[in-house]
Design a protein around this motif. Structure first.
Motif, PDB file in Angstrom:
ATOM      1  N   TYR A   1       0.827  -1.209   0.000  1.00 41.35           N
ATOM      2  CA  TYR A   1       0.000   0.000   0.000  1.00 41.35           C
ATOM      3  C   TYR A   1       0.861   1.259   0.000  1.00 41.35           C
ATOM      4  O   TYR A   1       0.354   2.365   0.220  1.00 41.35           O
ATOM      5  N   GLY A   2       2.179   1.106  -0.211  1.00 35.77           N
ATOM      6  CA  GLY A   2       3.063   2.260  -0.296  1.00 35.77           C
ATOM      7  C   GLY A   2       3.443   2.864   1.042  1.00 35.77           C
ATOM      8  O   GLY A   2       3.886   4.012   1.095  1.00 35.77           O
ATOM      9  N   ARG A   3       3.309   2.103   2.137  1.00 35.99           N
ATOM     10  CA  ARG A   3       3.639   2.605   3.474  1.00 35.99           C
ATOM     11  C   ARG A   3       4.930   1.956   3.963  1.00 35.99           C
ATOM     12  O   ARG A   3       5.139   0.751   3.780  1.00 35.99           O
ATOM     13  N   VAL A   4       5.779   2.750   4.630  1.00 38.14           N
ATOM     14  CA  VAL A   4       6.977   2.174   5.239  1.00 38.14           C
ATOM     15  C   VAL A   4       6.552   1.293   6.410  1.00 38.14           C
ATOM     16  O   VAL A   4       5.806   1.721   7.289  1.00 38.14           O
ATOM     17  N   MET A   5       7.009   0.048   6.401  1.00 34.66           N
ATOM     18  CA  MET A   5       6.586  -0.919   7.417  1.00 34.66           C
ATOM     19  C   MET A   5       7.383  -0.708   8.709  1.00 34.66           C
ATOM     20  O   MET A   5       8.627  -0.647   8.666  1.00 34.66           O
ATOM     21  N   PRO A   6       6.700  -0.611   9.846  1.00 35.07           N
ATOM     22  CA  PRO A   6       7.424  -0.597  11.125  1.00 35.07           C
ATOM     23  C   PRO A   6       8.218  -1.890  11.278  1.00 35.07           C
ATOM     24  O   PRO A   6       7.870  -2.930  10.696  1.00 35.07           O
ATOM     25  N   ALA A   7       9.272  -1.843  12.077  1.00 31.40           N
ATOM     26  CA  ALA A   7      10.113  -3.022  12.279  1.00 31.40           C
ATOM     27  C   ALA A   7       9.302  -4.205  12.787  1.00 31.40           C
ATOM     28  O   ALA A   7       9.567  -5.355  12.441  1.00 31.40           O
ATOM     29  N   SER A   8       8.267  -3.937  13.609  1.00 29.76           N
ATOM     30  CA  SER A   8       7.448  -5.018  14.154  1.00 29.76           C
ATOM     31  C   SER A   8       6.679  -5.741  13.053  1.00 29.76           C
ATOM     32  O   SER A   8       6.535  -6.973  13.081  1.00 29.76           O
ATOM     33  N   GLN A   9       6.179  -4.988  12.047  1.00 30.03           N
ATOM     34  CA  GLN A   9       5.454  -5.615  10.951  1.00 30.03           C
ATOM     35  C   GLN A   9       6.401  -6.367  10.018  1.00 30.03           C
ATOM     36  O   GLN A   9       6.080  -7.450   9.524  1.00 30.03           O
ATOM     37  N   LEU A  10       7.569  -5.795   9.781  1.00 35.75           N
ATOM     38  CA  LEU A  10       8.549  -6.489   8.960  1.00 35.75           C
ATOM     39  C   LEU A  10       8.982  -7.783   9.646  1.00 35.75           C
ATOM     40  O   LEU A  10       9.189  -8.810   8.995  1.00 35.75           O
ATOM     41  N   GLU A  11       9.084  -7.718  10.964  1.00 38.39           N
ATOM     42  CA  GLU A  11       9.441  -8.928  11.716  1.00 38.39           C
ATOM     43  C   GLU A  11       8.406 -10.029  11.497  1.00 38.39           C
ATOM     44  O   GLU A  11       8.751 -11.207  11.352  1.00 38.39           O
ATOM     45  N   LYS A  12       7.112  -9.657  11.479  1.00 38.78           N
ATOM     46  CA  LYS A  12       6.064 -10.649  11.224  1.00 38.78           C
ATOM     47  C   LYS A  12       6.241 -11.275   9.844  1.00 38.78           C
ATOM     48  O   LYS A  12       6.087 -12.482   9.660  1.00 38.78           O
ATOM     49  N   ALA A  13       6.564 -10.443   8.852  1.00 37.74           N
ATOM     50  CA  ALA A  13       6.725 -10.949   7.491  1.00 37.74           C
ATOM     51  C   ALA A  13       7.900 -11.906   7.389  1.00 37.74           C
ATOM     52  O   ALA A  13       7.910 -12.812   6.553  1.00 37.74           O
ATOM     53  N   LEU A  14       8.894 -11.716   8.233  1.00 30.90           N
ATOM     54  CA  LEU A  14      10.062 -12.588   8.226  1.00 30.90           C
ATOM     55  C   LEU A  14       9.881 -13.803   9.125  1.00 30.90           C
ATOM     56  O   LEU A  14      10.703 -14.716   9.100  1.00 30.90           O
TER      57      LEU A  14
END
Length: 970
Positions: A660-673
């Protein structure tokens, strides 16, 4: 400003005058203020010269007084009749009231349709007149009292609903004249050109000095705009933490409260924002020392058991220890006793308990000597004491209704935990004149009654036994007995009476509970931008009361949510169609309703208030966000690496945008990983792409397919230059063909720096080190180099050598320094000293020196943190469903306590003081039972009995450090 004597006297006494109930007879302060206003031509008496200070004022009389204050009485008296208010019955006042309306001093009463002619002037109305005179023309009616307290016109707790006497008017008006006009660095008196209020030149610091063991005072030559003043303090190069800044009524003295005791050294204060240039001043401060010990009387009373009965095998001795500032420090500096007739049982807080095997007889003699000795001085006192009858509470005085927050207001909807912060401070003396702080004696000897429990009560009140919970509260370093208020229910007044039961002497106080808020409307807005599944949602809200004021206190809003009013209607009801729990939060000055959107779909949020007004908003929650493109690295990440060193790239410093064009917080990126797949990695990963040659100045290793993994940028020895690296996203759900996320690539250039490019080096600041050989108190050393083209680069420990004095030692990896075994740095008569170290960049021959402080002040709690695993938390869910009813105490929480050097008590092996544990804001959920707080609340063994669906706060305090955790049971 050179004030007249009468002005100084009036200002010195203003806060003793304006206590919760206004005095009805003219006091010395009122007489002095009245005389000054008479001198200024504002206040006139009758034909006999009586200023009638004990008489009430009307609203129209106040307008006349204001016209004299402004020096415009003739203009006001002869002003054309333009006010338009039909209730002004005497035409003699038409000109005055028209003048006041034109000046913006009066807008009438209620809806403004009438002036309020012949109405008795209340203190609140008086304050509104004077605030307008000061240029505060837009203060809402409900904010008049709090604004007046903030400006120092009245004291917190003043009964503003009372009718104003002429004497009251005189004192408050005189204070107003000495207060800065809104937005101007000039007092009202100076602006009006009144004698004794001449305008000053630029503000300057008049003096700066220690005035207490934890207090510094900055005195200015003129009133200061306190809202613009920024005050900071340093001791040498170390910044001193300021807990609170308290301004006096004249705004010329800033009293700085510190969290810890002052230690010897030169302190420098800097004040910004009050003059064209920053103001500075220095003060030489000495260590706190004991200057006097006094055994308080000639009698050693027979001691008493916890049930109040006499124990003739023990006697007690009261004493007080004071420091150079005259402060009572008996609980801190405990003298050593020598006793002629018995043995020491206990010695604390200014009370000796002496015992022996055989009973003491009345009139026996006990000689007691108290000595406090240090290497540099000795202080003592000695007395022959006669054994006397046991001490009993003889006189009791309720000194004040105290709240640490001087601006706190007690209303019908003040939360239970905030009500308990209002405390009745007691001064209880025995028949020998000693102050009693023994809680067992107080609980046995005092009777407590409350008249008006339908309005408010006191903590632990038992109307049958006429008892209440009595605790010790520390105020300005002195522990005083106190009774906390409890159960504020409705607007009104309650009278609380405390009686010494053996003498019948009593003291009482009337406690006023103001009307609480009535929540009129909760207006819901739409969330900004995209809302995706498994994300928190922020709904902008505007909450207003019945007077149109916007309520932004989220603590109050959350307390009102699902709470009921006197008619059993919910004050605020929030319904979310997906069943999510919500809370009000404040971010960047905007109030939001926050909840979690668990799944994709449409969600409706609706609100309903006790005034039966509703609002709703519907919006779409889109599919869960996923990583789509790497857009950069965090700005604080270094792009220069020193030869042989490395830079780490991971989830915390790689910036990734979602679909959606938003910079992901580290917590959300962590979920993706972290989403588990059969490959053992997450759904997404981060790869690097780089071409390599034998002459590369930089090599790259590692991967980021899990939150804990990293990519390493490695500098190669003796090879300066740059290397371009491409980062890209990998979608591991794609199992055939390329799984690179198309268009996700980001290219970045890193530079390897070798020693010949370094122009200078510096050692970063080192915080105060504790003089201990415990390795946990060792300090890390960081060296930074500056290249010849002005760039900064971190220098690895392997590249430099540390040169240390013999008192220090370094770790094998060269990264930390500590105290050498058998060494001391701080002299015996000092609390701290400075020491310096030098770093040498071996190949380049560059050096840097850094001086830092070493302290021998014993570790003490500085921070308290609740943990979940290793993460610091402020909220916690506890699963109690399987147990039914569960008792929760301190042992159920993971807590980390650090000292002033940043070391935990377990690592530093320092002893913790006894904790104080308080449970508050306990509430039941829909259908659940009430939580029950134990009678030991406030002690280390406090507990709470809960079931599923309860909420509560737990606060734990160690020494001066504390933390609070919000708990929900499930």
């Amino acid at each position: 400003m050179k004030k007249s004597l009468s002005l100084v006297v009036a200002l010195a006494m203003v806060f003793s005058l304006l206590v919760p109930a206004m005095a009805f007879a003219a006091t010395a302060a009122e007489q002095a203020a009245g005389a000054k206003l008479k001198e200024l031509g504002v206040l006139k008496g009758n034909e006999q010269g009586d200023l009638m200070l004990d008489k009430e004022l009307t609203r129209q009389e106040m307008i006349v007084l204001l016209s004299r204050l402004f020096g415009e009485e003739d203009q006001a008296k002869n002003h054309p009749n333009t006010h338009g208010w039909p209730d002004v019955a005497n035409p003699d006042f038409d000109g005055y009231i028209s003048w006041g309306k034109e000046k913006g001093l009066t807008k009438g009463v209620e809806d403004g349709s009438v002036f309020g002619y012949d109405q008795a002037l209340t203190v609140e109305q008086l304050l509104q007149f004077l605030l307008r005179a000061l240029g505060y023309t837009d203060v809402a009616w409900d904010d008049v009292a709090s604004t007046a307290v903030e400006l120092g016109l009245i004291a917190a707790g003043t009964d503003v609903k009372a009718v104003a006497k002429r004497g009251t008017m005189a004192v408050v008006t005189l204070t107003t004249l000495d207060t800065n006009v809104n937005g101007e660095n000039v007092t009202l008196g100076a602006k009006l050109g009144l004698p004794g209020f001449e305008e000053q030149g630029e503000v300057a610091i008049k003096s700066f000095a220690a005035v207490g063991a934890k207090k510094l005072a900055v005195t200015f030559n003129a009133a200061v705009n306190t809202e613009k003043a920024e005050i900071s303090v340093k001791r040498g190069n170390s910044t001193v933490t300021i807990s609170k800044v308290n301004w006096d009524a004249s705004k010329t003295v800033a009293n700085l409260e510190l969290p810890s005791r002052l230690i010897e050294g030169e302190y420098t204060v800097t004040v910004k924002g009050v003059a064209e240039e920053d103001l500075t001043a220095t003060a030489a401060v000495e260590n706190e020392r004991v200057t006097s010990i006094q055994i308080l009387n000639d009698v050693a009373p027979i001691a008493r058991n916890t049930d109040g009965t006499d124990n003739a095998n023990k006697v007690t001795v009261n004493y007080v220890v004071k420091n150079q500032y005259g402060e009572d420090v008996s609980s801190t500096y405990v003298p050593t006793p020598t006793i002629s007739n018995g043995s020491l049982e206990s010695n604390s807080n200014g009370l000796l308990v002496i015992n022996r095997a055989t009973p003491y007889m009345v009139n026996e003699v006990v000689v007691v000597t108290l000595v406090y000795a240090t290497p540099t001085y000795t202080t003592s006192d000695s007395k022959s004491l006669t054994v006397g009858l046991s001490a009993k509470a003889s006189e009791v005085t309720i000194e004040q209704l105290y709240n640490e927050d001087a601006n706190a207001v007690l209303t019908a909807d003040t939360s239970a935990s905030d009500v308990e912060k209002f405390k009745l401070i007691l001064d209880v003396k025995d028949q020998y004149g000693n102050t009693i702080t023994d809680l067992n004696v107080l609980r046995n000897d005092l009777i407590v009654t409350v008249g008006g429990t339908h309005v408010i009560s006191v903590k632990g009140y038992n109307p049958t036994a006429m008892t209440a919970t009595i605790e010790l509260v520390e105020i300005n370093g002195v522990k005083k007995p106190a009774i906390s208020l409890a159960n504020a229910q409705q607007k009104g007044t309650a009278t609380i009476n405390v009686v010494a039961k053996y003498t019948g002497k009593s003291s009482n106080i009337s406690v006023v509970v103001e009307e609480g808020l009535t929540y009129d409307q909760v207006i819901l807005g739409s969330p900004a931008g995209v809302v995706a599944a498994d994300e928190d949602v922020l709904i902008p809200v505007t909450v207003t009361d019945t007077k149109g004021n916007t309520i932004t206190d989220v603590k109050k809003l959350n307390e009102a949510k699902d709470a009921v009013n006197a008619q059993n209607n919910k004050k605020i009801s929030i319904t979310i169609s997906n069943g999510a729990a919500s809370e009000f939060v404040l971010q960047d000055g905007q109030t939001y309703l926050k909840f979690h959107a668990a799944a994709q779909g449409y969600v409706t949020v609706s609100s309903f208030t006790e005034n039966f007004k509703s609002s709703y908003v519907t919006f779409e929650v889109k599919a869960e966000a996923v990583p789509r493109v790497i857009v950069g690295l965090k700005s604080d990440l270094a792009k220069l690496v020193y030869e042989g060193d490395q830079i780490k790239l991971n989830k915390d410093n790689i910036l990734v945008e979602d679909n959606y064009g938003r910079v992901m917080p580290a917590s959300q990126l962590e979920k993706a990983l972290s989403n588990s797949t059969t490959s053992g990695h997450g759904d997404y990963g981060i790869q690097y792409v780089v071409t390599t040659t034998a002459d590369d100045p930089i090599t790259v290793t590692g991967q980021v397919y899990e939150p804990s993994e990293e990519i390493y940028i490695n500098g190669v020895a003796n090879k300066k230059g740059t290397k371009t690296i491409t980062l890209q996203l990998i979608d591991e759900t794609i199992t055939t063909g390329s799984n690179v996320v198309n268009g996700s690539q980001f290219t970045v250039e890193f530079r390897n720096v070798i020693y010949s490019e370094i122009a200078s080096i510096a050692i970063e600041d080192i915080s105060t080190m504790y003089q201990s050989t415990n390795s946990f108190y060792n300090k890390e050393v960081k060296v930074v180099g500056t290249t010849k083209d002005g760039q900064k680069v971190s220098i690895p420990a392997s590249a430099y050598n540390l040169l240390l004095p013999s008192t220090l030692t370094k770790s094998a990896d060269n990264k930390k320094i500590g105290l050498a075994v058998g060494q001391t740095i701080v002299p015996s008569d000092k609390d701290e000293a400075t020491v310096s170290i030098t770093a040498v960049l071996v190949n380049a021959g560059l050096t840097a020196t850094k001086e830092f402080t070493v302290s021998k002040v014993a570790p003490a709690p500085a921070t308290v943190e609740f943990l979940n695993g290793n993460d610091v938390i402020t909220e916690l869910e506890i699963d109690v469903a399987s147990a039914g009813t569960t008792v929760i105490d301190l042992s159920d929480f993971k807590i980390r306590i650090k000292d002033q050097y940043g070391v935990t008590n377990t690592d530093g092996a320092w002893t913790l003081p006894t904790p104080y544990v308080t449970f508050s804001d306990a509430a039941k959920g829909t259908g659940s039972a009430d939580p029950v707080i134990s009678a030991r609340n406030g002690y280390d063994d406090a507990s709470i009995t809960v079931v599923e669906g309860n909420t509560f706060n737990v606060t734990v305090k160690y020494g001066d450090a504390s933390a609070t955790l919000k708990v929900t049971t499930k």
